[in-house]
Write a protein that holds these residues in place. Sequence first.
Motif, short mmCIF file in Angstrom:
data_model
loop_
_atom_site.label_atom_id
_atom_site.label_comp_id
_atom_site.label_asym_id
_atom_site.label_seq_id
_atom_site.Cartn_x
_atom_site.Cartn_y
_atom_site.Cartn_z
N MET A 1 83.71 18.03 57.22
CA MET A 1 84.27 16.71 57.09
C MET A 1 84.47 16.04 58.45
SD MET A 1 87.83 15.57 55.40
CE MET A 1 88.78 14.39 56.29
N ASN A 2 84.83 16.79 59.45
CA ASN A 2 85.09 16.20 60.76
C ASN A 2 83.84 15.60 61.37
OD1 ASN A 2 87.71 16.89 60.48
ND2 ASN A 2 87.61 18.70 61.80
N SER A 3 82.75 16.36 61.37
CA SER A 3 81.53 15.84 61.99
C SER A 3 80.94 14.69 61.18
CB SER A 3 80.51 16.96 62.16
OG SER A 3 80.14 17.48 60.90
N GLU A 4 81.09 14.75 59.86
CA GLU A 4 80.60 13.66 59.02
C GLU A 4 81.39 12.39 59.27
OE1 GLU A 4 80.66 12.56 54.34
OE2 GLU A 4 80.13 14.61 54.89
N PHE A 5 82.71 12.51 59.38
CA PHE A 5 83.54 11.34 59.65
C PHE A 5 83.23 10.75 61.02
CE2 PHE A 5 87.31 9.53 61.64
CZ PHE A 5 87.52 8.45 60.80
N VAL A 6 83.07 11.62 62.01
CA VAL A 6 82.78 11.13 63.36
C VAL A 6 81.45 10.40 63.40
CG1 VAL A 6 82.30 11.86 65.73
CG2 VAL A 6 84.24 12.83 64.50
N ALA A 7 80.45 10.95 62.73
CA ALA A 7 79.14 10.30 62.72
C ALA A 7 79.20 8.96 61.99
CB ALA A 7 78.11 11.21 62.06
N THR A 8 79.90 8.91 60.88
CA THR A 8 80.04 7.66 60.14
C THR A 8 80.82 6.63 60.94
OG1 THR A 8 80.03 8.91 58.07
CG2 THR A 8 80.85 6.66 57.97
N PHE A 9 81.89 7.07 61.55
CA PHE A 9 82.71 6.15 62.34
C PHE A 9 81.95 5.64 63.55
CE2 PHE A 9 85.99 4.94 65.34
CZ PHE A 9 86.78 4.13 64.54
N PHE A 10 81.20 6.51 64.20
CA PHE A 10 80.42 6.09 65.37
C PHE A 10 79.35 5.08 64.96
CE2 PHE A 10 76.87 6.63 68.35
CZ PHE A 10 77.52 6.32 69.52
N GLY A 11 78.67 5.30 63.85
CA GLY A 11 77.67 4.35 63.38
C GLY A 11 78.28 3.01 63.03
N GLU A 12 79.44 3.04 62.39
CA GLU A 12 80.13 1.81 62.05
C GLU A 12 80.60 1.06 63.30
OE1 GLU A 12 83.92 0.69 59.27
OE2 GLU A 12 82.81 2.53 58.85
N ALA A 13 81.11 1.81 64.26
CA ALA A 13 81.56 1.18 65.52
C ALA A 13 80.38 0.57 66.26
CB ALA A 13 82.27 2.21 66.39
N LEU A 14 79.24 1.24 66.24
CA LEU A 14 78.06 0.71 66.90
C LEU A 14 77.59 -0.58 66.24
CD1 LEU A 14 76.13 1.39 69.20
CD2 LEU A 14 74.71 2.58 67.56
N MET A 15 77.63 -0.64 64.92
CA MET A 15 77.23 -1.86 64.22
C MET A 15 78.22 -3.01 64.49
SD MET A 15 74.38 -1.44 62.91
CE MET A 15 74.32 -2.97 62.02
N ILE A 16 79.49 -2.69 64.59
CA ILE A 16 80.48 -3.72 64.92
C ILE A 16 80.24 -4.27 66.32
CG2 ILE A 16 82.94 -4.07 65.42
CD1 ILE A 16 83.54 -2.26 63.03
N ILE A 17 79.94 -3.40 67.27
CA ILE A 17 79.69 -3.84 68.65
C ILE A 17 78.44 -4.71 68.70
CG2 ILE A 17 79.00 -3.02 70.92
CD1 ILE A 17 80.89 -0.64 70.45
N VAL A 18 77.40 -4.32 67.99
CA VAL A 18 76.16 -5.11 67.99
C VAL A 18 76.41 -6.49 67.37
CG1 VAL A 18 73.86 -5.25 66.92
CG2 VAL A 18 74.59 -3.15 68.03
N SER A 19 77.17 -6.54 66.28
CA SER A 19 77.45 -7.84 65.67
C SER A 19 78.32 -8.71 66.57
CB SER A 19 78.11 -7.66 64.30
OG SER A 19 79.38 -7.09 64.44
N MET A 20 79.26 -8.11 67.28
CA MET A 20 80.10 -8.88 68.20
C MET A 20 79.29 -9.44 69.36
SD MET A 20 83.40 -6.45 68.32
CE MET A 20 84.86 -7.43 68.20
N VAL A 21 78.40 -8.65 69.89
CA VAL A 21 77.56 -9.11 71.01
C VAL A 21 76.62 -10.21 70.53
CG1 VAL A 21 75.72 -8.40 72.57
CG2 VAL A 21 77.76 -7.01 72.36
N CYS A 22 76.07 -10.05 69.33
CA CYS A 22 75.17 -11.08 68.80
C CYS A 22 75.88 -12.40 68.59
CB CYS A 22 74.54 -10.60 67.50
SG CYS A 22 73.28 -9.34 67.74
N VAL A 23 77.12 -12.36 68.14
CA VAL A 23 77.89 -13.59 67.93
C VAL A 23 78.07 -14.33 69.25
CG1 VAL A 23 80.22 -14.42 67.41
CG2 VAL A 23 79.05 -12.91 65.83
#
Length: 89
Positions: free
Chosen positions: A1-23
């Motif tokens: 569960m820990n590695s799955e959560f970290v991978a999911t959270f990292f992917g979500e954080a990366l998408m948020i950063i990309v959307s913020m930069v694009c804006v």
Amino acid sequence: MNSEFVATFFGEALMIIVSMVCVLIIPSLLVGLVVSIFQAATQINEQTLSFLPRLLMTFAMLGFAGPWLLRTLSDLFSRLFLNIPHLIG
């Protein structure tokens, strides 16, 4: 569960950063393109002419999208801090 959560959270954080930069960056790039087309049409070869409109557009987008940017970042970090005990234990 820990590695799955970290991978999911990292992917979500990366998408948020990309959307913020694009804006912030895409409107500035479009203004730079319009100014470049204007320079090509009028044959004005001033290198610093496109800097001020792009800077003003970036500040305008910060003012317009700033609350959304801060709310999105605060939601991301609050979820991260709330899930720290589950990751450790």
